[in-house]
Design a protein around this motif. Structure first.
Motif, PDB file in Angstrom:
ATOM      1  N   ASP A 126      93.946  13.156  30.290  1.00  0.00           N
ATOM      2  CA  ASP A 126      94.005  11.706  30.027  1.00  0.00           C
ATOM      3  C   ASP A 126      93.282  10.905  31.108  1.00  0.00           C
ATOM      4  N   SER A 214     100.911   8.983  26.910  1.00  0.00           N
ATOM      5  CA  SER A 214     100.283   8.303  25.773  1.00  0.00           C
ATOM      6  C   SER A 214      99.277   9.199  25.073  1.00  0.00           C
ATOM      7  N   ILE A 215      99.390  10.490  25.249  1.00  0.00           N
ATOM      8  CA  ILE A 215      98.369  11.373  24.700  1.00  0.00           C
ATOM      9  C   ILE A 215      99.047  12.398  23.783  1.00  0.00           C
ATOM     10  N   THR A 216      98.441  12.655  22.637  1.00  0.00           N
ATOM     11  CA  THR A 216      99.026  13.600  21.675  1.00  0.00           C
ATOM     12  C   THR A 216      98.102  14.789  21.487  1.00  0.00           C
ATOM     13  N   VAL A 217      98.520  15.933  22.022  1.00  0.00           N
ATOM     14  CA  VAL A 217      97.728  17.146  21.862  1.00  0.00           C
ATOM     15  C   VAL A 217      98.110  17.796  20.538  1.00  0.00           C
TER      16      VAL A 217
ATOM     17  N   ALA B 106      93.885   3.754  25.536  1.00  0.00           N
ATOM     18  CA  ALA B 106      94.187   5.149  25.856  1.00  0.00           C
ATOM     19  C   ALA B 106      92.952   5.774  26.512  1.00  0.00           C
ATOM     20  N   SER B 107      93.142   6.891  27.201  1.00  0.00           N
ATOM     21  CA  SER B 107      92.046   7.553  27.902  1.00  0.00           C
ATOM     22  C   SER B 107      92.080   9.048  27.604  1.00  0.00           C
ATOM     23  N   ILE B 108      90.948   9.566  27.169  1.00  0.00           N
ATOM     24  CA  ILE B 108      90.833  11.015  26.928  1.00  0.00           C
ATOM     25  C   ILE B 108      89.550  11.494  27.616  1.00  0.00           C
ATOM     26  N   ALA B 109      89.660  12.554  28.402  1.00  0.00           N
ATOM     27  CA  ALA B 109      88.523  13.004  29.205  1.00  0.00           C
ATOM     28  C   ALA B 109      87.965  14.338  28.697  1.00  0.00           C
ATOM     29  N   ALA B 134      91.321  21.532  24.030  1.00  0.00           N
ATOM     30  CA  ALA B 134      92.461  20.779  23.493  1.00  0.00           C
ATOM     31  C   ALA B 134      91.960  19.876  22.375  1.00  0.00           C
ATOM     32  N   ARG B 135      92.640  19.924  21.228  1.00  0.00           N
ATOM     33  CA  ARG B 135      92.382  18.932  20.174  1.00  0.00           C
ATOM     34  C   ARG B 135      93.370  17.805  20.387  1.00  0.00           C
ATOM     35  N   VAL B 136      92.852  16.603  20.551  1.00  0.00           N
ATOM     36  CA  VAL B 136      93.696  15.467  20.914  1.00  0.00           C
ATOM     37  C   VAL B 136      93.504  14.358  19.895  1.00  0.00           C
ATOM     38  N   ALA B 137      94.606  13.802  19.400  1.00  0.00           N
ATOM     39  CA  ALA B 137      94.514  12.661  18.476  1.00  0.00           C
ATOM     40  C   ALA B 137      93.912  11.479  19.228  1.00  0.00           C
TER      41      ALA B 137
END
Lengths: 252, 313
Positions: A126, A214-217, B106-109, B134-137
């Protein structure tokens, strides 16, 4: 100057990575954890700053696994205080946004005017901790830093870009730094010294509550094979001979 | 998806390749969305960004981490995009997560691709040293840090400037810029050699570098390395291959005891012939290598040097 070094445990990817039954995370009890290597660089940079400008250094880690050895080792290397953050749910691991949420208050209480942490970690899905923290604290910041010097009410940080280009930045205190590399490799603390510290010094503990992540794997899995290498079999001499042949075919 | 912002890296007045890659990545992922390029730098850096529908630009010189973070934050607040793309680069690391945190996104790296998911999107992120995906929504209103190579710079670079260029006032920054440092000329320029004998953590100790030197000599090449070897002080920075080091494209690249984290692969995956040696059969380096050997480099290197000497008589 008061420096806080924030460390965390990460999965040791050299060891086997065991997936949970739902296939969405690592089974934390069945994998090896180790200190994030970039946090070790941050600690070394902080120790160098302490030596050059007389800073007081507090090392902080959330108990997302057994952090005692990591914290005692930091004390053995020269940190003044070690603070272990404990609380429900930490053992399952937390995302960086959650860690930063916890740390904002902790750092205020420690009275730190500089926070050093690793530029990244192998599990920061995240986003990176340093910038989560800088935004949360409202402090000046830089990431991918490979050298820091104290300069009165500021820090002079060297930020790295690709290809060896660097920028010299003056960051007014308080500041957050994401450390890529310390000017010196991390020092070694002999086991005997760590054991001695364990007898004479103790870790401070503080109860914390992590905010919601706040992250959904949806799934976690090894990358699919995309062809990959022709694997050479045999004993080491046979493999070396075959590679020598490949090199000859390449005209080398 | 209605609107996508793509953050354009500018360092020392020059836009990085990643900006064009992001424009392409955005078009592939959301062809129907309005695409807005955002950045801070000289006006000249807008050249080549005509693939974006619009640009939102702050004229700035030098480099300040909080300035790029605040520019992106201001653009997000003004535009309210569904998706924001930044590069997984030294600039993106300053801008991406910071702007997400400041604007409540939101933050996804470490994102390498996007796929549809029930009317929305899922991101595939490469983590854990390249050993897991990782598969992330992807919720509405997310900042993605996208890996180099996820989009095509060639497709993303369109001559000219965006049809519309809006100005974003320079935000206040706490940091001050005191100048760029250029890499010093080195005895060895690893980007100019045909054969690189590259060592990683698997080399174990500084004293073992000598084994690689002997092999490089037998091959007429030079020794390079992955980041941990340089961080440990075993080789100078000029020898480092990867995201924070040099991008290389030799005829032959020997990856010895290098696991193949994405940051390393970014610097060497275009080598014509990649030979990887690692004790771990699951090491990601074997995915990009042409030939693979599962063995301890400390056994393999002397054996290969010996083999070459025998062949050379």
């Amino acid at each position: 100057m008061r420096i806080a070094v924030v460390m965390k445990l990460v999965p040791d990817v050299v060891e086997e990575l065991v997936l949970s039954e739902d296939g969405k995370r690592l089974e934390r009890g069945d994998i090896a954890l180790k200190a994030n290597e970039f946090d070790e660089q941050a600690l070394e940079q902080a120790l160098l700053l302490k030596e050059s400008s007389g800073a007081e250094l507090t090392v902080i880690a959330a108990e997302t696994g057994d952090v005692d050895e990591m914290l005692y080792t930091a004390l053995a290397k020269g940190a003044d205080r070690a603070l272990k953050l404990v609380g429900d749910g930490l053992q399952d691991g937390i995302w960086n946004a959650q860690y930063a949420g916890i740390l904002v208050d902790v750092i205020a209480d420690v009275g730190a005017d500089a926070v050093l942490t690793g530029v990244q970690a192998n599990d920061d899905l995240d986003g990176q901790l340093a910038t989560w923290l800088a935004a949360g604290l409202g402090w000046s910041f830089a990431t991918v830093v490979s050298g820091v010097e104290a300069a009165g009410e500021s820090l002079i940080a060297k930020k790295e870009f690709a290809g060896g280009l660097t920028a010299n930045l003056r960051l007014p205190l308080p500041a957050v730094l994401g450390i890529q590399a310390s000017p010196e490799p991390p020092r070694y603390a002999p086991i005997s010294r760590v054991r001695q510290i364990m007898k004479t010094q103790s870790l401070e503990e503080r109860e914390v509550t992590a905010p919601a992540g706040s992250i959904t794997v949806l799934s976690l899995r090894p990358p699919e094979k995309t062809g990959g290498a022709e694997m050479i079999e045999g004993d080491v001499q046979a493999k070396a001979a075959r590679i020598a042949e490949v090199l000859a075919q390449q005209g080398i | 998806m209605k609107k996508v912002l793509a953050f354009i890296d500018v360092v020392d007045g020059q836009p990085g390749e990643i900006g064009y890659e992001l424009l392409d990545f955005a078009r592939q992922a959301a062809p129907e969305a309005e695409l807005v390029a955002v950045g801070a730098g000289p006006q000249a850096a807008l050249e080549g960004l005509a693939g974006a529908d619009r640009a939102l630009w702050t004229v700035a010189d030098g480099y300040r981490p909080d300035l790029v973070g605040e520019v992106l934050t201001a653009a997000i607040v003004a535009e309210q995009p569904d998706l924001v793309l930044v590069g997984s680069t030294a600039v993106g690391m300053d801008a991406g997560t910071y702007a997400a945190a400041k604007s409540g996104y939101a933050s996804i790296a470490y994102v390498r691709s996007l796929e549809p998911l029930d009317g929305s999107l899922a991101a595939q992120s490469v983590i854990l040293g390249g050993k897991m995906v990782a598969r992330v929504a992807v919720p509405d209103r997310t900042v993605l840090q996208v890996l180099a190579g996820a989009g095509s710079a060639e497709r993303g670079r369109v001559p000219g400037r965006p049809a519309q260029v809006g100005t974003l006032a320079e935000p206040a920054a706490k940091a001050s810029f005191e100048g760029f440092g250029r890499p010093e000329a080195q005895d060895v320029d690893i980007t100019r050699h045909d054969v690189l004998v590259s060592v990683g953590r698997g080399i174990g100790d500084a004293s073992n570098i000598e084994l690689a030197e002997e092999l490089a000599e037998a091959l007429g090449g030079v020794v390079s390395s992955s980041r941990p070897v340089v961080d440990a002080g075993w080789l100078p920075k000029a020898r480092q291959v990867g995201k924070s080091g040099n991008k290389v494209k030799p005829k032959v690249y020997l990856a010895l005891g290098i696991s193949g984290a994405p940051e390393h692969l970014e610097g060497m995956r275009d080598a014509a012939c990649i030979i990887a040696v690692n004790t771990d059969p699951a090491a990601p380096i074997f995915e990009v290598a042409h030939y693979g050997v599962v063995d301890d480099v400390l056994d393999f290197i002397p054996a290969l040097t010996e083999s070459l000497r025998v062949r050379q008589g």
